[in-house]
Design a protein around this motif. Structure first.
Motif, PDB file in Angstrom:
ATOM      1  N   ASP A  46       0.838  -1.196   0.000  1.00 51.04           N
ATOM      2  CA  ASP A  46       0.000   0.000   0.000  1.00 51.04           C
ATOM      3  C   ASP A  46       0.873   1.246   0.000  1.00 51.04           C
ATOM      4  O   ASP A  46       0.981   1.954   1.003  1.00 51.04           O
ATOM      5  CB  ASP A  46      -0.939  -0.011   1.198  1.00 51.04           C
ATOM      6  CG  ASP A  46      -2.182   0.825   0.935  1.00 51.04           C
ATOM      7  OD1 ASP A  46      -2.360   1.270  -0.216  1.00 51.04           O
ATOM      8  OD2 ASP A  46      -2.968   1.038   1.862  1.00 51.04           O
ATOM      9  N   GLN A  47       1.463   1.520  -1.110  1.00 50.96           N
ATOM     10  CA  GLN A  47       2.437   2.603  -1.236  1.00 50.96           C
ATOM     11  C   GLN A  47       2.197   3.359  -2.537  1.00 50.96           C
ATOM     12  O   GLN A  47       1.752   2.783  -3.527  1.00 50.96           O
ATOM     13  CB  GLN A  47       3.842   2.000  -1.242  1.00 50.96           C
ATOM     14  CG  GLN A  47       4.961   3.024  -1.376  1.00 50.96           C
ATOM     15  CD  GLN A  47       6.296   2.376  -1.127  1.00 50.96           C
ATOM     16  OE1 GLN A  47       6.742   2.274  -0.006  1.00 50.96           O
ATOM     17  NE2 GLN A  47       6.958   1.928  -2.178  1.00 50.96           N
ATOM     18  N   VAL A  48       2.450   4.672  -2.515  1.00 43.89           N
ATOM     19  CA  VAL A  48       2.323   5.471  -3.733  1.00 43.89           C
ATOM     20  C   VAL A  48       3.651   6.154  -4.029  1.00 43.89           C
ATOM     21  O   VAL A  48       4.380   6.552  -3.124  1.00 43.89           O
ATOM     22  CB  VAL A  48       1.213   6.545  -3.609  1.00 43.89           C
ATOM     23  CG1 VAL A  48      -0.157   5.925  -3.550  1.00 43.89           C
ATOM     24  CG2 VAL A  48       1.457   7.449  -2.418  1.00 43.89           C
ATOM     25  N   CYS A  49       3.954   6.277  -5.315  1.00 44.11           N
ATOM     26  CA  CYS A  49       5.101   7.059  -5.768  1.00 44.11           C
ATOM     27  C   CYS A  49       4.551   8.328  -6.407  1.00 44.11           C
ATOM     28  O   CYS A  49       3.633   8.255  -7.236  1.00 44.11           O
ATOM     29  CB  CYS A  49       5.947   6.280  -6.767  1.00 44.11           C
ATOM     30  SG  CYS A  49       6.629   4.749  -6.085  1.00 44.11           S
ATOM     31  N   LEU A  50       5.105   9.480  -6.028  1.00 49.23           N
ATOM     32  CA  LEU A  50       4.522  10.766  -6.409  1.00 49.23           C
ATOM     33  C   LEU A  50       5.500  11.645  -7.171  1.00 49.23           C
ATOM     34  O   LEU A  50       6.708  11.597  -6.946  1.00 49.23           O
ATOM     35  CB  LEU A  50       4.072  11.530  -5.159  1.00 49.23           C
ATOM     36  CG  LEU A  50       3.022  10.886  -4.271  1.00 49.23           C
ATOM     37  CD1 LEU A  50       2.802  11.742  -3.036  1.00 49.23           C
ATOM     38  CD2 LEU A  50       1.724  10.687  -5.028  1.00 49.23           C
ATOM     39  N   SER A  51       4.918  12.454  -8.068  1.00 45.22           N
ATOM     40  CA  SER A  51       5.637  13.563  -8.680  1.00 45.22           C
ATOM     41  C   SER A  51       4.832  14.829  -8.413  1.00 45.22           C
ATOM     42  O   SER A  51       3.612  14.766  -8.209  1.00 45.22           O
ATOM     43  CB  SER A  51       5.809  13.353 -10.183  1.00 45.22           C
ATOM     44  OG  SER A  51       6.743  12.334 -10.442  1.00 45.22           O
ATOM     45  N   GLU A  52       5.515  15.975  -8.426  1.00 44.70           N
ATOM     46  CA  GLU A  52       4.855  17.216  -8.027  1.00 44.70           C
ATOM     47  C   GLU A  52       5.389  18.393  -8.839  1.00 44.70           C
ATOM     48  O   GLU A  52       6.577  18.462  -9.163  1.00 44.70           O
ATOM     49  CB  GLU A  52       5.117  17.455  -6.535  1.00 44.70           C
ATOM     50  CG  GLU A  52       4.454  18.688  -5.958  1.00 44.70           C
ATOM     51  CD  GLU A  52       4.718  18.814  -4.468  1.00 44.70           C
ATOM     52  OE1 GLU A  52       3.884  18.347  -3.677  1.00 44.70           O
ATOM     53  OE2 GLU A  52       5.783  19.374  -4.114  1.00 44.70           O
ATOM     54  N   ILE A  53       4.485  19.294  -9.171  1.00 50.33           N
ATOM     55  CA  ILE A  53       4.843  20.576  -9.804  1.00 50.33           C
ATOM     56  C   ILE A  53       4.411  21.680  -8.843  1.00 50.33           C
ATOM     57  O   ILE A  53       3.265  21.698  -8.386  1.00 50.33           O
ATOM     58  CB  ILE A  53       4.153  20.753 -11.164  1.00 50.33           C
ATOM     59  CG1 ILE A  53       4.674  19.726 -12.177  1.00 50.33           C
ATOM     60  CG2 ILE A  53       4.344  22.174 -11.695  1.00 50.33           C
ATOM     61  CD1 ILE A  53       3.906  19.705 -13.466  1.00 50.33           C
ATOM     62  N   LEU A  54       5.330  22.592  -8.544  1.00 51.95           N
ATOM     63  CA  LEU A  54       5.031  23.714  -7.648  1.00 51.95           C
ATOM     64  C   LEU A  54       5.207  25.028  -8.387  1.00 51.95           C
ATOM     65  O   LEU A  54       6.262  25.310  -8.932  1.00 51.95           O
ATOM     66  CB  LEU A  54       5.952  23.693  -6.429  1.00 51.95           C
ATOM     67  CG  LEU A  54       5.913  24.941  -5.530  1.00 51.95           C
ATOM     68  CD1 LEU A  54       4.540  25.073  -4.866  1.00 51.95           C
ATOM     69  CD2 LEU A  54       7.018  24.899  -4.489  1.00 51.95           C
ATOM     70  N   VAL A  55       4.136  25.811  -8.413  1.00 49.68           N
ATOM     71  CA  VAL A  55       4.198  27.187  -8.918  1.00 49.68           C
ATOM     72  C   VAL A  55       4.050  28.088  -7.702  1.00 49.68           C
ATOM     73  O   VAL A  55       2.954  28.214  -7.139  1.00 49.68           O
ATOM     74  CB  VAL A  55       3.097  27.466  -9.950  1.00 49.68           C
ATOM     75  CG1 VAL A  55       3.192  28.908 -10.453  1.00 49.68           C
ATOM     76  CG2 VAL A  55       3.184  26.492 -11.114  1.00 49.68           C
ATOM     77  N   PRO A  56       5.131  28.723  -7.244  1.00 47.72           N
ATOM     78  CA  PRO A  56       5.099  29.418  -5.953  1.00 47.72           C
ATOM     79  C   PRO A  56       4.356  30.751  -6.008  1.00 47.72           C
ATOM     80  O   PRO A  56       4.232  31.378  -7.059  1.00 47.72           O
ATOM     81  CB  PRO A  56       6.582  29.638  -5.651  1.00 47.72           C
ATOM     82  CG  PRO A  56       7.210  29.768  -7.001  1.00 47.72           C
ATOM     83  CD  PRO A  56       6.448  28.807  -7.889  1.00 47.72           C
ATOM     84  N   GLY A 103      10.125  16.235 -11.234  1.00 49.77           N
ATOM     85  CA  GLY A 103       9.077  16.382 -10.230  1.00 49.77           C
ATOM     86  C   GLY A 103       8.956  15.205  -9.278  1.00 49.77           C
ATOM     87  O   GLY A 103       8.176  15.261  -8.328  1.00 49.77           O
ATOM     88  N   ALA A 104       9.718  14.119  -9.494  1.00 53.53           N
ATOM     89  CA  ALA A 104       9.598  12.919  -8.654  1.00 53.53           C
ATOM     90  C   ALA A 104      10.052  13.220  -7.224  1.00 53.53           C
ATOM     91  O   ALA A 104      11.176  13.673  -7.011  1.00 53.53           O
ATOM     92  CB  ALA A 104      10.422  11.782  -9.236  1.00 53.53           C
ATOM     93  N   ILE A 105       9.180  12.966  -6.259  1.00 52.08           N
ATOM     94  CA  ILE A 105       9.522  13.244  -4.855  1.00 52.08           C
ATOM     95  C   ILE A 105       9.655  11.971  -4.028  1.00 52.08           C
ATOM     96  O   ILE A 105       9.974  12.038  -2.846  1.00 52.08           O
ATOM     97  CB  ILE A 105       8.494  14.190  -4.197  1.00 52.08           C
ATOM     98  CG1 ILE A 105       7.085  13.591  -4.249  1.00 52.08           C
ATOM     99  CG2 ILE A 105       8.523  15.556  -4.862  1.00 52.08           C
ATOM    100  CD1 ILE A 105       6.039  14.434  -3.532  1.00 52.08           C
ATOM    101  N   GLY A 106       9.415  10.806  -4.622  1.00 50.90           N
ATOM    102  CA  GLY A 106       9.654   9.549  -3.918  1.00 50.90           C
ATOM    103  C   GLY A 106       8.401   8.721  -3.728  1.00 50.90           C
ATOM    104  O   GLY A 106       7.322   9.056  -4.221  1.00 50.90           O
TER     105      GLY A 106
END
Length: 261
Positions: A46-56, A103-106
């Motif tokens: 039960d694990q997810v691998c995530l990527s993220e885009i941040l526009v500050p 964007g990969a955060i783990g």
């Protein structure tokens, strides 16, 4: 191919798309080691691998500045929906620390992320992208790149029914030394038109698994500092196909190694 809405995007995103179309990688064949381990090591259930885009939204937080950041985030999400890879858009516009990694955060098990984020991402499927989310740092877009591939409901139901799950798995390592490459990027493009691309990342041990329906696919494996590899594969009822990749350091990777010495 002309994508509607591209004039609103940044020049960097547009150039990324042009380069991806005009500079295809040469197909290569990777050897499959005898007796390769089919299990996924070091992964929690039960694990997810995530990527993220941040526009500050940088101070001062004026209405105009916040509105402009939100428009930029919406344009980024629209670009991904039009077919540009999430990783390419992240590298082009994200201000997050993981931008250079596409964007990969783990990968995260339950109980690690903030409750609101956990509720959101564990309710998403692999490859699914969130809406634009307002946070204290700015506007965020998240994508689930992988859902514990060996313990997904689809695999479990197929196994309980006596069926063999179909898809692609393998290990990505450095060609000289065979050191596993974590967070290598796996792009699977269906040969038939209309189907969406599938994205995944390797775990810390260099392994990946992608669940796929039967069909023919173009697979690209890449990592920052390494020359990519690609192969056309056919997923058959025989079970999981294997694509193990041994990537060579390119000039960028050699420069980083020299700087580290």
């Amino acid at each position: 191919m002309r994508y509607k809405g591209l004039p609103m995007l940044s020049t960097r995103i547009y150039l990324t798309l042009v380069c991806a179309v005009a500079c295809p990688c040469s197909p290569q064949t990777a050897a499959v080691p005898a007796g390769a381990d089919d299990s996924i090591m070091g992964r929690q259930a039960d694990q997810v691998c995530l990527s993220e885009i941040l526009v500050p939204t940088l101070p001062p937080h004026g209405r105009a500045q916040v509105a402009a950041a939100k428009r930029r985030a919406n344009d980024a999400r629209n670009a991904i929906r039009l077919g540009i890879a999430f990783a390419d858009v992240a590298q082009a516009i994200s201000s997050g620390p993981s931008a250079s990694q596409g964007g990969a955060i783990g990968c995260f098990g339950r109980g690690v992320l903030a409750h609101t984020i956990e509720e959101q991402v564990f309710g998403m499927k692999a490859g699914e992208m969130s809406e634009v989310i307002a946070t204290t740092q700015g506007f965020v877009i998240r994508q689930v790149t992988e859902r514990d591939p060996d313990s997904t409901a689809e695999v479990r139901s197929a196994q309980s029914a006596g069926e063999r799950p179909s898809g692609l798995r393998g290990t990505v390592v450095v060609k000289f030394g065979h050191v596993p490459i974590s967070s290598a990027y796996i792009l699977v493009h269906p040969d038939r038109g209309g189907d969406a691309d599938v994205h995944a990342r390797t775990a810390a041990n260099g392994k990946y698994v992608v669940q796929l329906p039967l069909g023919i696919y173009d697979v690209l494996i890449s990592a920052i500092g390494f020359s990519p590899m690609s192969r056309k594969i056919q997923v058959t009822p025989d079970g999981m196909m294997t694509f193990d990749a041994a990537l060579e350091l390119n000039e960028l990777g050699l420069e980083r190694q020299s700087a580290a010495r």
